[in-house]
Design a protein around this motif. Sequence first.
Motif, PDB file in Angstrom:
ATOM      1  N   SER A 299       0.821  -1.216   0.000  1.00 37.79           N
ATOM      2  CA  SER A 299       0.000   0.000   0.000  1.00 37.79           C
ATOM      3  C   SER A 299       0.856   1.268   0.000  1.00 37.79           C
ATOM      4  CB  SER A 299      -0.942   0.004   1.211  1.00 37.79           C
ATOM      5  OG  SER A 299      -0.211   0.145   2.422  1.00 37.79           O
ATOM      6  N   GLU A 300       2.094   1.170   0.498  1.00 39.95           N
ATOM      7  CA  GLU A 300       2.957   2.353   0.596  1.00 39.95           C
ATOM      8  C   GLU A 300       3.795   2.589  -0.654  1.00 39.95           C
ATOM      9  OE1 GLU A 300       5.371   2.215   4.074  1.00 39.95           O
ATOM     10  OE2 GLU A 300       3.690   1.940   5.453  1.00 39.95           O
ATOM     11  N   MET A 301       4.000   1.558  -1.450  1.00 36.48           N
ATOM     12  CA  MET A 301       4.886   1.680  -2.603  1.00 36.48           C
ATOM     13  C   MET A 301       4.227   2.443  -3.752  1.00 36.48           C
ATOM     14  SD  MET A 301       7.908   0.445  -2.234  1.00 36.48           S
ATOM     15  CE  MET A 301       8.631  -0.227  -0.723  1.00 36.48           C
ATOM     16  N   GLN A 302       4.970   3.386  -4.310  1.00 40.42           N
ATOM     17  CA  GLN A 302       4.509   4.080  -5.501  1.00 40.42           C
ATOM     18  C   GLN A 302       4.709   3.187  -6.725  1.00 40.42           C
ATOM     19  OE1 GLN A 302       2.989   7.125  -5.557  1.00 40.42           O
ATOM     20  NE2 GLN A 302       3.063   6.996  -3.312  1.00 40.42           N
ATOM     21  N   PRO A 303       3.832   3.280  -7.726  1.00 38.21           N
ATOM     22  CA  PRO A 303       3.918   2.374  -8.875  1.00 38.21           C
ATOM     23  C   PRO A 303       5.232   2.464  -9.660  1.00 38.21           C
ATOM     24  CG  PRO A 303       1.787   3.483  -8.809  1.00 38.21           C
ATOM     25  CD  PRO A 303       2.644   4.130  -7.768  1.00 38.21           C
ATOM     26  N   HIS A 304       5.910   3.604  -9.613  1.00 32.99           N
ATOM     27  CA  HIS A 304       7.133   3.777 -10.418  1.00 32.99           C
ATOM     28  C   HIS A 304       8.415   3.442  -9.661  1.00 32.99           C
ATOM     29  CE1 HIS A 304       6.452   7.566  -8.261  1.00 32.99           C
ATOM     30  NE2 HIS A 304       7.769   7.739  -8.292  1.00 32.99           N
ATOM     31  N   TRP A 305       8.334   3.099  -8.380  1.00 38.86           N
ATOM     32  CA  TRP A 305       9.542   2.759  -7.622  1.00 38.86           C
ATOM     33  C   TRP A 305      10.048   1.386  -8.047  1.00 38.86           C
ATOM     34  CZ3 TRP A 305       7.520   4.512  -2.147  1.00 38.86           C
ATOM     35  CH2 TRP A 305       7.554   5.913  -2.103  1.00 38.86           C
ATOM     36  N   LEU A 306      11.383   1.287  -8.143  1.00 37.88           N
ATOM     37  CA  LEU A 306      11.991   0.066  -8.666  1.00 37.88           C
ATOM     38  C   LEU A 306      12.867  -0.615  -7.622  1.00 37.88           C
ATOM     39  CD1 LEU A 306      13.136   1.367 -12.193  1.00 37.88           C
ATOM     40  CD2 LEU A 306      11.022   0.142 -11.620  1.00 37.88           C
ATOM     41  N   SER A 307      13.088  -1.896  -7.800  1.00 38.63           N
ATOM     42  CA  SER A 307      14.055  -2.663  -7.008  1.00 38.63           C
ATOM     43  C   SER A 307      14.796  -3.599  -7.943  1.00 38.63           C
ATOM     44  CB  SER A 307      13.359  -3.457  -5.894  1.00 38.63           C
ATOM     45  OG  SER A 307      12.499  -4.435  -6.457  1.00 38.63           O
TER      46      SER A 307
END
Length: 336
Positions: A299-307
């Motif tokens: 729920s906290e992760m933004q859609p564009h953040w990558l790993s």
Amino acid sequence: MPSGQSSHPFATRFFSSGTPGAGFEYDLRIYLDDLYKEDFCERLAAEYPGRDVVYNLLLFYADAAQTLFWKQDDHYDEALRAFSVLVGRIAETDLDLDDLFYVFDIIEGFFDYEQEGEGPDHLPWLRQSIQALSGLFQEERYRKAIEDALGDKSRADFVYLISIAGWFYGADEFDLYMSFVTRRPDLVLSNARYWLLNVSDEQCQRFIAWARSCLPPEQLSGPLSRTEEYTKTQKAILDVVISERVHILRSPQDRRDFMAWGLRSADKFMAAKAAYMLEDIPVSEWPEGSQAIVEELFSEMQPHWLSYKGLRGKGAYVKSKDRLGDLLEKVKGAGS
């Protein structure tokens, strides 16, 4: 070495004459043109130019070594001839530790890119100059200076010192890094992915024992929750261990414990890194509270953040939210 900026024409700093926005090789050509106008090689061979000039040219070749050594360009020929002369001038000069670091940069610039049977035509005769520079580190005065510096655990330049000791004296780099880990943990850990890559089982156990001693043991019991505000050093430890877990976490107990420490982090990015470790184990073996943490992170992760997923250099960047979503789908699949 330097005692002040010299008025000698060879004392101009390389990057001080660069053009903003220009590429490195463009600035290099301009700088070399200025040196060549002053009969660079001939003048350097004719007389000792002074300590400041030797230092400046040493600094220049350290910055430009990889390009000069590994590019076939006629415009670099005079600079390479002058380099062999400079090596002799360096040998005439009393060097301090900073000077030795730049000498080491030049040597690394030659060997780091060396490939058998490949490279520019000048490499074979350039090797003699590189060997002469390498010989400086076998001089007793310089070897003792490096050994004495390694005894000072407050130093911030120990990474260079350790690299030199490992390269020229066969020192165990792991032992040297561990000797600094108590006094300079953040600096030691910032370079850890290199010196922990090929450690033995015994060395790995020593590092893990130290890492455990820095983390709160009480956080290994009870259901997981993201409540732990870790210190800077604790965050660095978890980042290194979890990121390099393939090499470092060699026992199931270590994997479980460091995953639990990571999942308890109030920092969502640290907790997410630990959550990705759940990809490798069945849902039935997830620690209690793991699913709730994955749902919270999703729920906290933004859609564009990558790993980064996979082994270093062999994986790829993927969306963090997708990875966490896949974990939740894994939970659903295990429950069906």
